[in-house]
Design an enzyme around this catalytic site. Structure first.
Site, PDB file in Angstrom:
ATOM      1  N   CYS A 128       0.792  -1.242   0.000  1.00  0.00           N
ATOM      2  CA  CYS A 128       0.000   0.000   0.000  1.00  0.00           C
ATOM      3  C   CYS A 128       0.822   1.290   0.000  1.00  0.00           C
ATOM      4  CB  CYS A 128      -1.023   0.010   1.138  1.00  0.00           C
ATOM      5  SG  CYS A 128      -0.373  -0.387   2.753  1.00  0.00           S
ATOM      6  N   LYS A 201      -6.222  -8.994  11.353  1.00  0.00           N
ATOM      7  CA  LYS A 201      -6.121  -7.543  11.129  1.00  0.00           C
ATOM      8  C   LYS A 201      -7.499  -7.036  10.700  1.00  0.00           C
ATOM      9  CE  LYS A 201      -3.696  -4.105   8.307  1.00  0.00           C
ATOM     10  NZ  LYS A 201      -2.584  -3.899   7.369  1.00  0.00           N
ATOM     11  N   ARG A 211      -1.787   6.041   8.034  1.00  0.00           N
ATOM     12  CA  ARG A 211      -1.903   6.286   6.590  1.00  0.00           C
ATOM     13  C   ARG A 211      -1.414   7.683   6.234  1.00  0.00           C
ATOM     14  NH1 ARG A 211      -7.632   2.984   5.702  1.00  0.00           N
ATOM     15  NH2 ARG A 211      -6.741   0.983   6.396  1.00  0.00           N
ATOM     16  N   ARG A 223     -10.533  -0.916   2.554  1.00  0.00           N
ATOM     17  CA  ARG A 223      -9.798  -2.178   2.597  1.00  0.00           C
ATOM     18  C   ARG A 223     -10.681  -3.349   3.047  1.00  0.00           C
ATOM     19  NH1 ARG A 223      -5.195   0.246   1.573  1.00  0.00           N
ATOM     20  NH2 ARG A 223      -3.903   1.439   3.030  1.00  0.00           N
ATOM     21  N   GLU A 239      -8.765 -16.959  10.514  1.00  0.00           N
ATOM     22  CA  GLU A 239      -7.596 -16.345   9.868  1.00  0.00           C
ATOM     23  C   GLU A 239      -6.313 -16.754  10.592  1.00  0.00           C
ATOM     24  OE1 GLU A 239      -6.693 -14.544   7.347  1.00  0.00           O
ATOM     25  OE2 GLU A 239      -8.472 -13.592   6.518  1.00  0.00           O
ATOM     26  N   LYS A 254      -4.629  -7.106  15.630  1.00  0.00           N
ATOM     27  CA  LYS A 254      -4.473  -5.679  15.349  1.00  0.00           C
ATOM     28  C   LYS A 254      -5.791  -5.063  14.927  1.00  0.00           C
ATOM     29  CE  LYS A 254      -2.364  -2.793  11.865  1.00  0.00           C
ATOM     30  NZ  LYS A 254      -1.818  -2.743  10.560  1.00  0.00           N
ATOM     31  N   SER A 280      -1.710   3.159  15.345  1.00  0.00           N
ATOM     32  CA  SER A 280      -1.514   4.611  15.358  1.00  0.00           C
ATOM     33  C   SER A 280      -2.669   5.365  16.023  1.00  0.00           C
ATOM     34  CB  SER A 280      -1.295   5.110  13.928  1.00  0.00           C
ATOM     35  OG  SER A 280      -2.383   4.735  13.104  1.00  0.00           O
ATOM     36  N   TYR A 319       4.133   2.458  19.354  1.00  0.00           N
ATOM     37  CA  TYR A 319       4.881   3.696  19.125  1.00  0.00           C
ATOM     38  C   TYR A 319       5.424   4.252  20.442  1.00  0.00           C
ATOM     39  CZ  TYR A 319       2.596   3.170  14.631  1.00  0.00           C
ATOM     40  OH  TYR A 319       2.171   2.646  13.437  1.00  0.00           O
TER      41      TYR A 319
END
Ligand code: PBG
Ligand code: ZN
Length: 333
Positions: A128, A201, A211, A223, A239, A254, A280, A319
């Site tokens: 992406c 995810k 992004r 998405r 998954e 996530k 984020s 982060y």
């Protein structure tokens, strides 16, 4: 005896074990060892100063030329692992930059490896940030073509492995991406490179600040044809089971805090190490409230990370990794 007292002896005093800090610490069920944290890093080509990201205060896009220097600073603060994201200047429909053996991320891996050989290097494997349309895969007739994308992701992962990545982390949510990456790595003799699968995810609004940082928002659409529907826990576990069967070494959930139920269920079902990604938007929410003085920043950060550990995460991608590690070091933990 009242209903509430039934089965609880009068001698029971749970507060006995909470009396002192020393006692509380000795009985802690959940630790927050900085060795379990992974620090996400955005890398851009060229030199100059790191670029701030408005919606991610405290996070920057680092120029390739000074990455080695930066890595030494992270190491001094106690960061043990990084997750690398490329922010290339040039994008095209096929995401060609992603598979270049001498591209941005291979160069970043070599620079970090050279300056801090002990730092664990994980790389994000997705298209992406490299495609001009911003989808995680290649488009054919307006749709994301699963198998063509997977072939490209395998080439991307191999380029990272050959440059010295310890671990690759496919995040495109394409079917069979783990299987095909494992096969490509093994065929090339890269059997020691591990796969950290972005297994569960979800299609989350909490990726917004990322992004902006990576310039990777889809130009049109969203998405949801590949990321998980937010309400589907059983589908998330399928998954994860698929990625485990395909050869993943670690499984990720996530975002993190809104999906602790998935993490806790996965902990019971799988024996693989589990990884939570505090994304984020989760970071931005905490930072924004703390900036206004509405919450105690350090305490709120720790609470969020301890909750993930308690739910079953072995590693946490956050982060906040650098500052949590630095604080642990300062406090002699
Ligand atoms: C790339 C990728 C994304 C994130 C990690 N890898 C963005 C997305 O799927 O749009 C999000 C990380 C974050 O929000 O911190 N596919
Ligand atoms: Zn992507």
């Amino acid at each position: 005896m009242s209903e509430a007292d039934r089965g609880v002896p009068a001698s029971l005093r749970l507060r006995r074990l909470r009396r002192t800090e020393e006692l509380r610490r000795s009985l802690s069920e959940t630790d927050l060892d900085p060795a379990r944290l992974v620090y996400p890093v955005f890398v851009r080509p060229g030199g100059g100063a790191p670029e701030p990201i408005e919606s991610l205060p405290g996070v920057e896009r680092h120029p390739l030329e000074s990455l080695g220097e930066r890595a030494r600073e992270w190491d001094r603060d106690g960061v043990r692992a990084v997750l690398l994201f490329g922010v290339p200047r040039v994008k095209d429909p096929e995401g060609s930059g992603a598979v270049d053996p001498d591209g941005l991320i291979p160069q970043a891996i070599r620079a970090i490896r050279h300056s801090v050989p002990t730092l664990r290097i994980v790389t994000d494997v997705c298209l992406c940030a490299y495609t001009d349309h911003g989808q995680c895969g290649l488009l054919r007739a307006g749709e994301v073509d699963n198998d063509a994308t997977v072939e490209r992701l395998a080439r991307m992962a191999l380029a990272h492995a050959r440059a010295g990545a310890d671990m690759v982390a496919p995040s495109a949510m394409m079917d069979h991406q783990v299987r095909e990456i494992r096969a490509a790595l093994d065929r090339a003799g890269q059997t020691a490179t591990a796969i950290l699968a972005y297994a569960a995810k979800f299609a989350s609004p909490l990726y917004g600040p990322f992004r902006e940082a990576a310039g990777s928002a889809p130009k049109s659409g969203d998405r949801r044809s590949y990321q998980l529907p937010i309400g589907n826990a059983r589908e998330a576990l399928r998954e994860m089971a698929a990625d485990a069967a395909e050869g993943a070494d670690l499984l990720m959930v996530k975002p993190a805090l809104p999906y602790l139920d998935i993490l806790a269920r996965a902990r019971r079902r799988f024996d693989l190490p589990l990884v939570a990604y505090q994304v984020s938007g989760e970071y931005a929410m905490l930072r924004a409230a703390a900036a206004r003085g509405w919450i105690d920043e350090a305490a709120a950060i720790d609470e969020s990370l301890i909750a993930m550990r308690r739910a079953g995460a072995d590693w946490i991608i956050t982060y906040f990794a650098r500052e949590v590690a630095a604080r642990a070091r300062r406090e002699g933990r």
